[in-house]
Motif scaffolding. Structure first.
Motif, PDB file in Angstrom:
ATOM      1  N   GLY A 137     105.266  70.693  63.638  1.00 33.59           N
ATOM      2  CA  GLY A 137     105.066  71.536  64.805  1.00 33.59           C
ATOM      3  C   GLY A 137     106.184  71.329  65.799  1.00 33.59           C
ATOM      4  O   GLY A 137     106.875  70.306  65.782  1.00 33.59           O
ATOM      5  N   HIS A 138     106.362  72.331  66.675  1.00 40.25           N
ATOM      6  CA  HIS A 138     107.476  72.317  67.623  1.00 40.25           C
ATOM      7  C   HIS A 138     107.049  73.075  68.868  1.00 40.25           C
ATOM      8  O   HIS A 138     106.414  74.122  68.771  1.00 40.25           O
ATOM      9  N   ILE A 139     107.358  72.536  70.019  1.00 36.38           N
ATOM     10  CA  ILE A 139     107.125  73.226  71.275  1.00 36.38           C
ATOM     11  C   ILE A 139     108.402  73.114  72.089  1.00 36.38           C
ATOM     12  O   ILE A 139     109.091  72.093  72.029  1.00 36.38           O
ATOM     13  N   VAL A 140     108.743  74.186  72.794  1.00 36.93           N
ATOM     14  CA  VAL A 140     109.960  74.201  73.591  1.00 36.93           C
ATOM     15  C   VAL A 140     109.608  74.630  75.010  1.00 36.93           C
ATOM     16  O   VAL A 140     108.885  75.597  75.211  1.00 36.93           O
ATOM     17  N   LEU A 141     110.121  73.888  75.976  1.00 38.07           N
ATOM     18  CA  LEU A 141     110.024  74.259  77.387  1.00 38.07           C
ATOM     19  C   LEU A 141     111.347  74.906  77.763  1.00 38.07           C
ATOM     20  O   LEU A 141     112.410  74.307  77.560  1.00 38.07           O
ATOM     21  N   PHE A 142     111.283  76.125  78.297  1.00 38.36           N
ATOM     22  CA  PHE A 142     112.467  76.836  78.757  1.00 38.36           C
ATOM     23  C   PHE A 142     112.414  76.906  80.271  1.00 38.36           C
ATOM     24  O   PHE A 142     111.591  77.642  80.819  1.00 38.36           O
ATOM     25  N   PRO A 143     113.249  76.135  80.962  1.00 42.10           N
ATOM     26  CA  PRO A 143     113.236  76.187  82.423  1.00 42.10           C
ATOM     27  C   PRO A 143     113.624  77.576  82.932  1.00 42.10           C
ATOM     28  O   PRO A 143     114.671  78.105  82.565  1.00 42.10           O
ATOM     29  N   ALA A 144     112.756  78.172  83.747  1.00 40.79           N
ATOM     30  CA  ALA A 144     113.073  79.436  84.415  1.00 40.79           C
ATOM     31  C   ALA A 144     113.806  79.130  85.715  1.00 40.79           C
ATOM     32  O   ALA A 144     114.713  79.855  86.112  1.00 40.79           O
ATOM     33  N   ASN A 145     113.394  78.060  86.364  1.00 38.24           N
ATOM     34  CA  ASN A 145     114.033  77.547  87.575  1.00 38.24           C
ATOM     35  C   ASN A 145     113.586  76.089  87.712  1.00 38.24           C
ATOM     36  O   ASN A 145     113.007  75.538  86.775  1.00 38.24           O
ATOM     37  N   ASP A 146     113.823  75.467  88.856  1.00 42.13           N
ATOM     38  CA  ASP A 146     113.477  74.056  89.025  1.00 42.13           C
ATOM     39  C   ASP A 146     111.973  73.800  89.063  1.00 42.13           C
ATOM     40  O   ASP A 146     111.539  72.656  88.924  1.00 42.13           O
ATOM     41  N   LYS A 147     111.171  74.833  89.267  1.00 45.81           N
ATOM     42  CA  LYS A 147     109.719  74.659  89.445  1.00 45.81           C
ATOM     43  C   LYS A 147     108.878  75.245  88.320  1.00 45.81           C
ATOM     44  O   LYS A 147     107.716  74.910  88.177  1.00 45.81           O
ATOM     45  N   LYS A 148     109.454  76.129  87.516  1.00 47.32           N
ATOM     46  CA  LYS A 148     108.667  76.865  86.525  1.00 47.32           C
ATOM     47  C   LYS A 148     109.362  76.871  85.171  1.00 47.32           C
ATOM     48  O   LYS A 148     110.582  77.015  85.100  1.00 47.32           O
ATOM     49  N   CYS A 149     108.580  76.704  84.109  1.00 47.47           N
ATOM     50  CA  CYS A 149     109.127  76.794  82.763  1.00 47.47           C
ATOM     51  C   CYS A 149     108.205  77.635  81.883  1.00 47.47           C
ATOM     52  O   CYS A 149     107.009  77.755  82.144  1.00 47.47           O
ATOM     53  N   GLU A 150     108.788  78.204  80.867  1.00 46.11           N
ATOM     54  CA  GLU A 150     108.046  78.958  79.853  1.00 46.11           C
ATOM     55  C   GLU A 150     107.968  78.083  78.613  1.00 46.11           C
ATOM     56  O   GLU A 150     108.862  77.265  78.368  1.00 46.11           O
ATOM     57  N   ILE A 151     106.899  78.232  77.830  1.00 47.30           N
ATOM     58  CA  ILE A 151     106.819  77.460  76.593  1.00 47.30           C
ATOM     59  C   ILE A 151     106.641  78.374  75.388  1.00 47.30           C
ATOM     60  O   ILE A 151     106.120  79.481  75.490  1.00 47.30           O
ATOM     61  N   LEU A 152     107.078  77.862  74.252  1.00 48.01           N
ATOM     62  CA  LEU A 152     106.891  78.478  72.948  1.00 48.01           C
ATOM     63  C   LEU A 152     106.327  77.389  72.049  1.00 48.01           C
ATOM     64  O   LEU A 152     106.879  76.290  71.986  1.00 48.01           O
ATOM     65  N   VAL A 153     105.218  77.681  71.376  1.00 47.47           N
ATOM     66  CA  VAL A 153     104.555  76.712  70.504  1.00 47.47           C
ATOM     67  C   VAL A 153     104.531  77.259  69.082  1.00 47.47           C
ATOM     68  O   VAL A 153     104.118  78.402  68.862  1.00 47.47           O
ATOM     69  N   VAL A 154     104.949  76.441  68.116  1.00 51.27           N
ATOM     70  CA  VAL A 154     104.918  76.836  66.712  1.00 51.27           C
ATOM     71  C   VAL A 154     104.409  75.653  65.885  1.00 51.27           C
ATOM     72  O   VAL A 154     104.918  74.543  66.006  1.00 51.27           O
ATOM     73  N   VAL A 155     103.396  75.923  65.066  1.00 50.66           N
ATOM     74  CA  VAL A 155     102.871  74.923  64.132  1.00 50.66           C
ATOM     75  C   VAL A 155     102.951  75.547  62.742  1.00 50.66           C
ATOM     76  O   VAL A 155     102.587  76.712  62.558  1.00 50.66           O
ATOM     77  N   ARG A 156     103.441  74.763  61.785  1.00 52.35           N
ATOM     78  CA  ARG A 156     103.494  75.277  60.410  1.00 52.35           C
ATOM     79  C   ARG A 156     102.114  75.810  60.031  1.00 52.35           C
ATOM     80  O   ARG A 156     101.104  75.139  60.282  1.00 52.35           O
ATOM     81  N   PRO A 157     102.051  76.983  59.421  1.00 49.27           N
ATOM     82  CA  PRO A 157     100.748  77.565  59.084  1.00 49.27           C
ATOM     83  C   PRO A 157      99.842  76.628  58.280  1.00 49.27           C
ATOM     84  O   PRO A 157      98.635  76.589  58.514  1.00 49.27           O
ATOM     85  N   LEU A 189     104.870  62.388  68.019  1.00 48.71           N
ATOM     86  CA  LEU A 189     105.445  63.373  68.929  1.00 48.71           C
ATOM     87  C   LEU A 189     106.680  62.757  69.563  1.00 48.71           C
ATOM     88  O   LEU A 189     106.641  61.611  70.021  1.00 48.71           O
ATOM     89  N   ASP A 190     107.767  63.505  69.577  1.00 51.56           N
ATOM     90  CA  ASP A 190     109.006  62.986  70.167  1.00 51.56           C
ATOM     91  C   ASP A 190     109.866  64.157  70.624  1.00 51.56           C
ATOM     92  O   ASP A 190     109.671  65.295  70.188  1.00 51.56           O
ATOM     93  N   LEU A 191     110.818  63.841  71.489  1.00 52.29           N
ATOM     94  CA  LEU A 191     111.785  64.846  71.912  1.00 52.29           C
ATOM     95  C   LEU A 191     112.686  65.210  70.741  1.00 52.29           C
ATOM     96  O   LEU A 191     112.981  64.374  69.876  1.00 52.29           O
ATOM     97  N   VAL A 192     113.148  66.453  70.721  1.00 48.61           N
ATOM     98  CA  VAL A 192     114.106  66.886  69.714  1.00 48.61           C
ATOM     99  C   VAL A 192     115.427  66.178  69.990  1.00 48.61           C
ATOM    100  O   VAL A 192     115.924  66.176  71.114  1.00 48.61           O
ATOM    101  N   ARG A 193     115.947  65.557  68.944  1.00 46.70           N
ATOM    102  CA  ARG A 193     117.221  64.850  69.031  1.00 46.70           C
ATOM    103  C   ARG A 193     118.188  65.470  68.017  1.00 46.70           C
ATOM    104  O   ARG A 193     117.790  66.290  67.197  1.00 46.70           O
ATOM    105  N   GLU A 194     119.428  65.061  68.080  1.00 47.44           N
ATOM    106  CA  GLU A 194     120.472  65.623  67.211  1.00 47.44           C
ATOM    107  C   GLU A 194     120.053  65.624  65.735  1.00 47.44           C
ATOM    108  O   GLU A 194     120.257  66.607  65.031  1.00 47.44           O
ATOM    109  N   GLN A 195     119.448  64.529  65.261  1.00 49.80           N
ATOM    110  CA  GLN A 195     119.089  64.434  63.842  1.00 49.80           C
ATOM    111  C   GLN A 195     117.971  65.403  63.443  1.00 49.80           C
ATOM    112  O   GLN A 195     117.711  65.604  62.267  1.00 49.80           O
ATOM    113  N   HIS A 196     117.324  66.038  64.428  1.00 48.74           N
ATOM    114  CA  HIS A 196     116.247  66.992  64.133  1.00 48.74           C
ATOM    115  C   HIS A 196     116.740  68.430  64.026  1.00 48.74           C
ATOM    116  O   HIS A 196     115.980  69.307  63.626  1.00 48.74           O
TER     117      HIS A 196
END
Length: 180
Positions: A87-107, A27-34
Motif C-alpha cells: 500500500g502507498h499513501i501520498v501527501l501533496f502539500p497545497a500550501n503550508d496548512k493544507k495537503c491532499e492525499i492519495l491512497v492506494v492499496v494493492r487489490p 509503515l515507513d516513508l518512501v525512500r530512494e530504494q523504494h
C-alpha cells in the motif's frame, strides 16, 4: 512545502502493525530504494485507471506519473516482511496548512486494514509537519474507502451527491484514534 529533507524529523515512522489477517507490515516513508518497487507496484496495479483515472493506463505515462508523485509528494508505504509494497499513501502539500492525499492499496490486500493504517499514519505525519487540514476526493461509489476516511476523522465537504465527493480532515481536531 517540499517533502522533509531529513526523514528522521518524522518521529511516528517507521512502525509495525498487524493486518486483520495477522500479517505484520511496516509503515515507513518512501525512500530512494523504494522508487523502482513503487513503479513496479503501479505498473502491476489492476485495473489501471480505476482510482479516479489513476494509475495511468499506458506504461510510459504510469512511470512518469509515479516519478512525479515521488518528487512532489510525501509518501508512506506499507511493506510486507518480503519487502513487497502492499500500500502507498501520498501527501501533496497545497500550501503550508493544507495537503491532499492519495491512497492506494494493492487489490489483493484490500479489506485487511492497510488503508486504515496508511490514513492514520498520514494524519500523524501531517500533524508532525504542522498541516492543519487534509483533503481528498473519493468516488461516491467507493463506500469502503468513504467508511475508512470517516472512521479516521474525515468529513464530507458538501451534502450534494456527485460521482466524486470531497472529504476534509481538520487536523487540529483529528480524533485520538487517528493517531498511532
Amino acid at each position: 512545502m517540499k517533502p522533509p529533507e531529513n526523514p528522521l524529523s518524522i518521529r511516528s515512522l517507521p512502525r509495525q502493525f498487524q493486518t486483520k489477517a495477522g500479517q505484520s507490515l511496516c509503515l515507513d516513508l518512501v525512500r530512494e530504494q523504494h522508487h523502482q518497487p513503487l513503479v513496479d507496484m503501479y505498473l502491476a496495479y489492476q485495473p489501471r485507471g480505476s482510482i479516479q483515472g489513476l494509475p495511468p493506463l499506458r506504461d510510459s505515462e504510469c512511470v512518469k506519473w509515479v516519478e512525479h508523485i515521488i518528487r512532489t509528494g510525501i509518501g508512506i508505504i506499507a511493506t510486507s516482511s518480503a519487502h513487497e509494497i502492499e500500500g502507498h499513501i501520498v501527501l501533496f502539500p497545497a500550501n503550508d496548512k493544507k495537503c491532499e492525499i492519495l491512497v492506494v492499496v494493492r487489490p489483493t490486500y484490500q479489506d485487511v486494514g492497510i488503508g486504515t493504517e496508511l490514513v492514520r499514519s498520514s494524519i500523524q505525519v501531517a500533524c508532525e509537519l504542522r498541516f492543519e487540514q487534509m483533503w481528498l476526493p473519493v468516488a461516491a461509489a467507493n463506500v469502503r474507502a468513504r467508511h475508512v476516511y470517516k472512521k479516521c476523522g474525515f468529513q464530507y465537504m458538501s451534502d450534494t451527491q456527485a460521482r466524486e465527493i470531497d472529504m476534509m480532515c481538520d487536523l487540529k481536531q483529528a480524533p485520538p484514534h487517528a493517531h498511532p
